[in-house]
Design an enzyme around this catalytic site. Structure first.
Site, PDB file in Angstrom:
ATOM      1  N   ASN A 171      51.941  63.787  52.678  1.00 18.97           N
ATOM      2  CA  ASN A 171      52.228  65.013  51.927  1.00 18.97           C
ATOM      3  C   ASN A 171      52.636  66.125  52.890  1.00 18.97           C
ATOM      4  O   ASN A 171      52.715  65.903  54.092  1.00 18.97           O
ATOM      5  CB  ASN A 171      51.021  65.419  51.077  1.00 18.97           C
ATOM      6  CG  ASN A 171      49.807  65.644  51.941  1.00 18.97           C
ATOM      7  OD1 ASN A 171      49.770  66.553  52.764  1.00 18.97           O
ATOM      8  ND2 ASN A 171      48.791  64.795  51.778  1.00 18.97           N
ATOM      9  N   ILE A 270      36.320  62.056  49.986  1.00 19.83           N
ATOM     10  CA  ILE A 270      35.506  62.450  51.146  1.00 19.83           C
ATOM     11  C   ILE A 270      34.544  63.580  50.789  1.00 19.83           C
ATOM     12  O   ILE A 270      33.340  63.499  51.038  1.00 19.83           O
ATOM     13  CB  ILE A 270      36.430  62.887  52.307  1.00 19.83           C
ATOM     14  CG1 ILE A 270      37.382  61.747  52.660  1.00 19.83           C
ATOM     15  CG2 ILE A 270      35.600  63.304  53.519  1.00 19.83           C
ATOM     16  CD1 ILE A 270      38.517  62.138  53.567  1.00 19.83           C
ATOM     17  N   PHE A 286      38.731  72.419  48.625  1.00 19.90           N
ATOM     18  CA  PHE A 286      39.926  73.163  48.264  1.00 19.90           C
ATOM     19  C   PHE A 286      40.499  72.512  47.007  1.00 19.90           C
ATOM     20  O   PHE A 286      40.233  71.340  46.744  1.00 19.90           O
ATOM     21  CB  PHE A 286      40.973  73.086  49.380  1.00 19.90           C
ATOM     22  CG  PHE A 286      40.886  74.221  50.374  1.00 19.90           C
ATOM     23  CD1 PHE A 286      39.815  74.307  51.245  1.00 19.90           C
ATOM     24  CD2 PHE A 286      41.876  75.198  50.432  1.00 19.90           C
ATOM     25  CE1 PHE A 286      39.727  75.342  52.156  1.00 19.90           C
ATOM     26  CE2 PHE A 286      41.805  76.244  51.341  1.00 19.90           C
ATOM     27  CZ  PHE A 286      40.734  76.315  52.201  1.00 19.90           C
ATOM     28  N   LYS A 300      37.123  70.496  39.324  1.00 21.80           N
ATOM     29  CA  LYS A 300      36.831  69.803  40.597  1.00 21.80           C
ATOM     30  C   LYS A 300      35.509  70.285  41.195  1.00 21.80           C
ATOM     31  O   LYS A 300      34.770  69.506  41.781  1.00 21.80           O
ATOM     32  CB  LYS A 300      37.971  70.030  41.600  1.00 21.80           C
ATOM     33  CG  LYS A 300      39.175  69.161  41.318  1.00 21.80           C
ATOM     34  CD  LYS A 300      40.326  69.384  42.278  1.00 21.80           C
ATOM     35  CE  LYS A 300      41.523  68.553  41.836  1.00 21.80           C
ATOM     36  NZ  LYS A 300      42.756  68.850  42.528  1.00 21.80           N
ATOM     37  N   LYS A 304      33.069  67.116  41.557  1.00 15.29           N
ATOM     38  CA  LYS A 304      32.789  66.689  42.935  1.00 15.29           C
ATOM     39  C   LYS A 304      31.425  67.206  43.405  1.00 15.29           C
ATOM     40  O   LYS A 304      31.012  66.913  44.519  1.00 15.29           O
ATOM     41  CB  LYS A 304      33.907  67.177  43.876  1.00 15.29           C
ATOM     42  CG  LYS A 304      35.258  66.488  43.623  1.00 15.29           C
ATOM     43  CD  LYS A 304      36.340  66.991  44.565  1.00 15.29           C
ATOM     44  CE  LYS A 304      37.729  66.508  44.147  1.00 15.29           C
ATOM     45  NZ  LYS A 304      38.323  65.579  45.106  1.00 15.29           N
TER      46      LYS A 304
HETATM   47  O1  PMT Z   1      47.889  72.433  55.741  1.00 17.88           O
HETATM   48  P1  PMT Z   1      48.699  73.591  55.210  1.00 17.88           P
HETATM   49  O2  PMT Z   1      50.181  73.340  55.276  1.00 17.88           O
HETATM   50  O3  PMT Z   1      48.298  74.899  55.821  1.00 17.88           O
HETATM   51  O4  PMT Z   1      48.386  73.719  53.640  1.00 17.88           O
HETATM   52  C1  PMT Z   1      47.116  74.081  53.216  1.00 17.88           C
HETATM   53  C2  PMT Z   1      46.678  73.253  51.974  1.00 17.88           C
HETATM   54  C3  PMT Z   1      47.601  73.560  50.807  1.00 17.88           C
HETATM   55  C4  PMT Z   1      46.753  71.747  52.298  1.00 17.88           C
HETATM   56  C5  PMT Z   1      45.194  73.667  51.674  1.00 17.88           C
HETATM   57  O5  PMT Z   1      45.160  75.035  51.371  1.00 17.88           O
HETATM   58  C6  PMT Z   1      44.635  72.853  50.519  1.00 17.88           C
HETATM   59  O6  PMT Z   1      44.773  73.177  49.362  1.00 17.88           O
HETATM   60  N1  PMT Z   1      43.961  71.727  50.838  1.00 17.88           N
HETATM   61  C7  PMT Z   1      43.445  70.749  49.856  1.00 17.88           C
HETATM   62  C8  PMT Z   1      44.592  69.888  49.397  1.00 17.88           C
HETATM   63  C9  PMT Z   1      44.146  68.837  48.406  1.00 17.88           C
HETATM   64  O7  PMT Z   1      44.207  67.673  48.702  1.00 17.88           O
HETATM   65  O8  PMT Z   1      43.671  69.288  47.288  1.00 17.88           O
HETATM   66  P2  PMT Z   1      43.159  68.367  46.047  1.00 17.88           P
HETATM   67  O9  PMT Z   1      43.094  69.284  44.915  1.00 17.88           O
HETATM   68  O10 PMT Z   1      44.007  67.152  45.920  1.00 17.88           O
HETATM   69  O11 PMT Z   1      41.732  67.907  46.523  1.00 17.88           O
HETATM   70  C10 PMT Z   1      40.543  68.603  46.177  1.00 17.88           C
HETATM   71  C11 PMT Z   1      39.535  68.537  47.300  1.00 17.88           C
HETATM   72  O12 PMT Z   1      39.099  67.186  47.476  1.00 17.88           O
HETATM   73  C12 PMT Z   1      40.040  68.989  48.645  1.00 17.88           C
HETATM   74  O13 PMT Z   1      39.002  69.676  49.301  1.00 17.88           O
HETATM   75  C13 PMT Z   1      40.364  67.680  49.368  1.00 17.88           C
HETATM   76  O14 PMT Z   1      40.204  67.817  50.798  1.00 17.88           O
HETATM   77  C14 PMT Z   1      39.281  66.781  48.798  1.00 17.88           C
HETATM   78  N2  PMT Z   1      39.627  65.355  48.749  1.00 17.88           N
HETATM   79  C15 PMT Z   1      40.664  64.912  47.974  1.00 17.88           C
HETATM   80  C16 PMT Z   1      40.902  63.548  47.894  1.00 17.88           C
HETATM   81  C17 PMT Z   1      40.091  62.649  48.618  1.00 17.88           C
HETATM   82  N3  PMT Z   1      40.322  61.351  48.575  1.00 17.88           N
HETATM   83  N4  PMT Z   1      39.091  63.120  49.358  1.00 17.88           N
HETATM   84  C18 PMT Z   1      38.839  64.445  49.435  1.00 17.88           C
HETATM   85  O15 PMT Z   1      37.915  64.865  50.142  1.00 17.88           O
END
Ligand code: PMT
Length: 365
Positions: A171, A270, A286, A300, A304
């Site tokens: 991504n 994670i 996030f 979320k 989570k």
């Molecule tokens: O890296 P940059 O270019 O500065 O951009 C920053 C960002 C947009 C990546 C950052 O601000 C951000 O939003 N990060 C989380 C991105 C994400 O994967 O969001 P999500 O809504 O899909 O996931 C929700 C949360 O679960 C996140 O904390 C993610 O780290 C966590 N996750 C998701 C999937 C997974 N298999 N394990 C996880 O821990």
């Protein structure tokens, strides 16, 4: 070492005696790769320029950045000390005294110069202070850490989910938001573990940097380092799915009977795994959403089992991924707070302050 310093002592000699690498060039491909001048400036607890010539002081006073040291000075956000050394007439010259005043007004602390016999045979002020005096002045102003450092683990950047030895699904995460959080946590005195996917930016001087590629590797690295962490912040853009099968050879487009559909399998979540631990740290996720940001973020937060979630609007035009700026809407079970659009460094400091405040609130009840 400046080029002038290298005329007196070779970098090799300086490196051998100090036991540390010596940086001399502003644009050195090797050094830029391992520790660029911005990273050097962020890495340093303080910058001590000794000896500082009249020319160096003039450059600094004018903000000229034409070599590694002058660039470092402009990029440094840490305390700066200057130990001047020059001929007594040069020190007394009104131009040098003007520059000295400007530098003091800019917050630079001056050590010396001492007075006495000079290398040129003249007598007067301009001798470099003794190294022990320079060290004593710097160490005396070091803040005494009274509490043990807060342990914070941060995930950052994207993951790569391999299809074959040369292709992967990933991504647009650049790691900028997560790395800015790591820098803010270091500045706040925390002991930081940074688990990072593949990015092209220099890492801040964290206690532990663990570089990974896939979501599974990131999961394993987080779990292996979770013990005694006070706070975990999941800023990484972790792939929810990976290819169900990894082809050990490059997949050929000419292959007979090639199934063009891609079978995917779930990756471990994670941040949810961290939140599910018995002795869990304060767990912050996030949420990156293109629509209905608030609804998805709150869902979320609950599903989570997080203590807090920072939601950002993402998309090709919205910022978030790979942009210099971002805005966050932060939610926790009892409240919410908007952090407006700003650069990621400022945003990271604001978010970290909020996280630490809520962490202390939770631990005091
Ligand atoms: O890296 P940059 O270019 O500065 O951009 C920053 C960002 C947009 C990546 C950052 O601000 C951000 O939003 N990060 C989380 C991105 C994400 O994967 O969001 P999500 O809504 O899909 O996931 C929700 C949360 O679960 C996140 O904390 C993610 O780290 C966590 N996750 C998701 C999937 C997974 N298999 N394990 C996880 O821990």
């Amino acid at each position: 070492m400046t080029h002038a310093a290298c005329q007196f002592v070779t970098p090799l000699c300086f490196q051998a005696l100090s036991g540390h690498p010596v940086h001399t060039e502003l644009l050195d491909s090797n050094q830029e790769q391992s520790m660029g001048h911005i990273h050097l400036a962020r890495w340093a607890d303080c910058l001590v320029i000794a000896p500082a010539t009249a020319n160096r002081m003039a450059k600094m006073a004018q903000g000229i950045a034409d070599d590694l040291l002058s660039t470092l000075y402009l990029a440094a956000e840490c305390p700066v000390w200057l130990a001047p050394a020059m001929n007594q007439a040069m020190w007394r010259h009104p131009a040098t005294q003007r520059n000295l005043k400007t530098l003091q007004e800019d917050g630079v602390k001056i050590i010396g110069p001492a007075s006495g016999e000079q290398a040129c045979g003249e007598l007067g002020p301009g001798r470099l202070s003794e190294p022990s005096e320079i060290c004593a002045a710097v160490l005396a102003s070091k803040p005494v850490q009274t509490e043990p450092a807060l342990k914070i683990l941060i995930t950052a950047g994207p993951t790569r989910e391999a299809l074959d030895p040369v292709r992967f699904i990933s991504n647009r995460s650049s790691g900028k938001m997560g790395y800015a959080l790591a820098s803010a946590a270091i500045a706040a005195g925390a002991e930081v573990t940074l688990v990072s996917g593949p990015v092209n930016i220099p890492a801040p001087a964290v206690k532990r940097l663990i570089q990974v590629e896939s979501a599974q590797q990131m999961h394993d690295a987080v779990m292996a380092n979770i013990a005694n962490q006070a706070i975990v912040i999941g800023c990484a853009a972790v792939a929810d799915y990976r290819p169900a099968q990894f082809s050990s050879q490059k997949i050929k487009k000419t292959e007979q009977n090639f199934d063009s559909s891609l079978q995917l399998t779930r990756n471990p979540d994670i941040i949810a795994s961290v939140a599910a631990l018995d002795h869990r740290p304060f767990t912050v996720g996030f949420a990156a959403e293109t629509q209905d940001v608030e609804d998805y973020a709150l869902s979320k937060l609950r599903s989570k089992g997080l203590d807090m979630i920072a939601a950002n609007q993402v998309g090709l035009t919205a910022g978030g991924f790979d942009s210099e700026q971002n805005a966050l809407k932060v939610f926790w079970p009892e409240g919410e707070h908007d952090l407006g659009m700003t650069d990621k460094q400022t945003l990271a400091k604001q978010l970290l302050a909020l996280i630490i405040e809520k962490y202390h609130e939770k631990n005091s009840t």
